[in-house]
Write an enzyme that holds these catalytic residues in place. Structure first.
Site, PDB file in Angstrom:
ATOM      1  N   THR A  95      70.191 -36.673  40.501  1.00  0.00           N
ATOM      2  CA  THR A  95      70.974 -37.532  39.613  1.00  0.00           C
ATOM      3  C   THR A  95      71.216 -36.773  38.316  1.00  0.00           C
ATOM      4  OG1 THR A  95      70.022 -39.527  40.576  1.00  0.00           O
ATOM      5  CG2 THR A  95      71.057 -39.736  38.409  1.00  0.00           C
ATOM      6  N   LYS A 171      76.977 -42.258  41.275  1.00  0.00           N
ATOM      7  CA  LYS A 171      75.514 -42.406  41.309  1.00  0.00           C
ATOM      8  C   LYS A 171      75.018 -43.060  40.019  1.00  0.00           C
ATOM      9  CE  LYS A 171      71.261 -42.030  42.729  1.00  0.00           C
ATOM     10  NZ  LYS A 171      70.575 -40.784  43.024  1.00  0.00           N
ATOM     11  N   LYS A 239      64.687 -41.375  32.868  1.00  0.00           N
ATOM     12  CA  LYS A 239      65.653 -40.292  33.075  1.00  0.00           C
ATOM     13  C   LYS A 239      67.007 -40.836  33.521  1.00  0.00           C
ATOM     14  CE  LYS A 239      65.604 -38.035  36.985  1.00  0.00           C
ATOM     15  NZ  LYS A 239      66.979 -38.154  37.572  1.00  0.00           N
TER      16      LYS A 239
END
Length: 299
Positions: A95, A171, A239
């Site tokens: 990602t 994503k 994150k």
């Protein structure tokens, strides 16, 4: 295509590597944890090291944690791209921000190497079964080179654009929803406890109601079982939701619900829960409300 490398043998990468083996590929697996790499070799992975075989690889699948690790394995002092043959493909599954994916595509192109922006979704169980969803973007040549690997590891592949970036953008949208849904599940489950609703009853009823979600149905049973072994750790979400908010700021887009969910995962990490399953965000709510979750000792 016969020989591939998989960098990153965590819960997702290991399953992908095993799925590629089952599909008939020769697979070289590499991980910072030598025990994981040794385990994979014992289960049929190739004995060669990636550095010794990189010039013979048709594809390198990168399933590491973040952009910094992706850049390091591709272009760091021991980066693989410089040794890859022209026309081989890097399949980037971490990602990352869309701009970073576009940068990796351009840098790979300078070496004659193809790049597919290919973040994944589905969890460790689907990775092990070769049933992931891939949100992919790249040139037609990159798709063609990557297709045999994608067919081995994925049930669904969405082709989202003819250049890197669109896969990572999608994503980010998925991670926004997934992170918010986990935090909302934890909030709802613990709110229910304040009203005398046991966690197991919550799962039984809500999964049959309009308020359910895939994340609720997948994660809430971990809380009921008091099982916080990390299928997907708390540390993933600062994150990933951080990436979402960075992208949102660049687009002058306010994302207050995402920001609120991020704060709960940061609080969980601050409680020392970073390496527990992300369902452990429920412990933040439980602590604040004086609740005792299943499997926890009353203080």
């Amino acid at each position: 295509m016969e020989r591939i490398g998989v960098i990153g043998l965590g819960s997702m990468g290991y399953g992908m590597a095993r799925s590629a083996l089952a599909a008939g590929f020769e697979v070289i697996g590499e991980d910072l944890d030598a025990a994981r790499a040794a385990r994979f070799r014992a289960e049929g992975g190739a004995a060669q090291t990636l550095s010794g075989a990189v010039g013979s690889l048709d594809a390198v699948v990168v399933v590491v944690l973040n952009a910094a690790q992706t850049e390091a394995v591709l272009f760091g002092p021991d980066g693989v791209v410089a040794g890859m043959r022209a026309g081989a493909v890097v399949i980037g599954c971490a990602t990352v921000a869309p701009d970073f994916a576009r940068e990796m595509e351009a840098r790979c192109r300078a070496h004659g190497v193809l790049y597919l922006d290919a973040p994944i979704s589905g969890g460790a169980a689907k990775a092990a079964d070769g049933r992931l969803t891939v949100m992919a973007a790249g040139t037609p040549d990159a798709f063609a080179a990557a297709r045999p690997v994608l067919e081995a590891v994925a049930e669904t592949v969405f082709a989202l654009g003819d250049g890197a970036g669109a896969g990572s953008a999608m994503k980010a949208v998925n991670q926004l929803l997934a992170g918010v849904h986990i935090a909302a599940m934890a909030e709802a489950l613990t709110f229910g406890m304040t009203q005398g609703i046991a966690p197991e009853r919550f799962v039984e009823v809500i999964r049959q109601c309009a308020g359910t979600s895939w994340m609720l149905e997948n994660r809430a049973p971990h809380i009921v079982a008091g099982d916080y072994a990390p299928r997907s750790a708390v540390t993933i979400w600062p994150k990933d939701l951080g990436i979402v908010l960075d992208i949102a700021r660049g687009a002058n887009f306010a994302a207050p619900v995402t920001a609120a969910a991020l704060q709960q995962f940061l609080a969980a990490a601050g409680m020392g829960l970073g390496q527990e399953d992300d369902a452990a965000v429920a412990k933040v709510y439980a602590r604040n409300a004086g609740l005792v979750l299943p499997g926890e000792d009353a203080a």
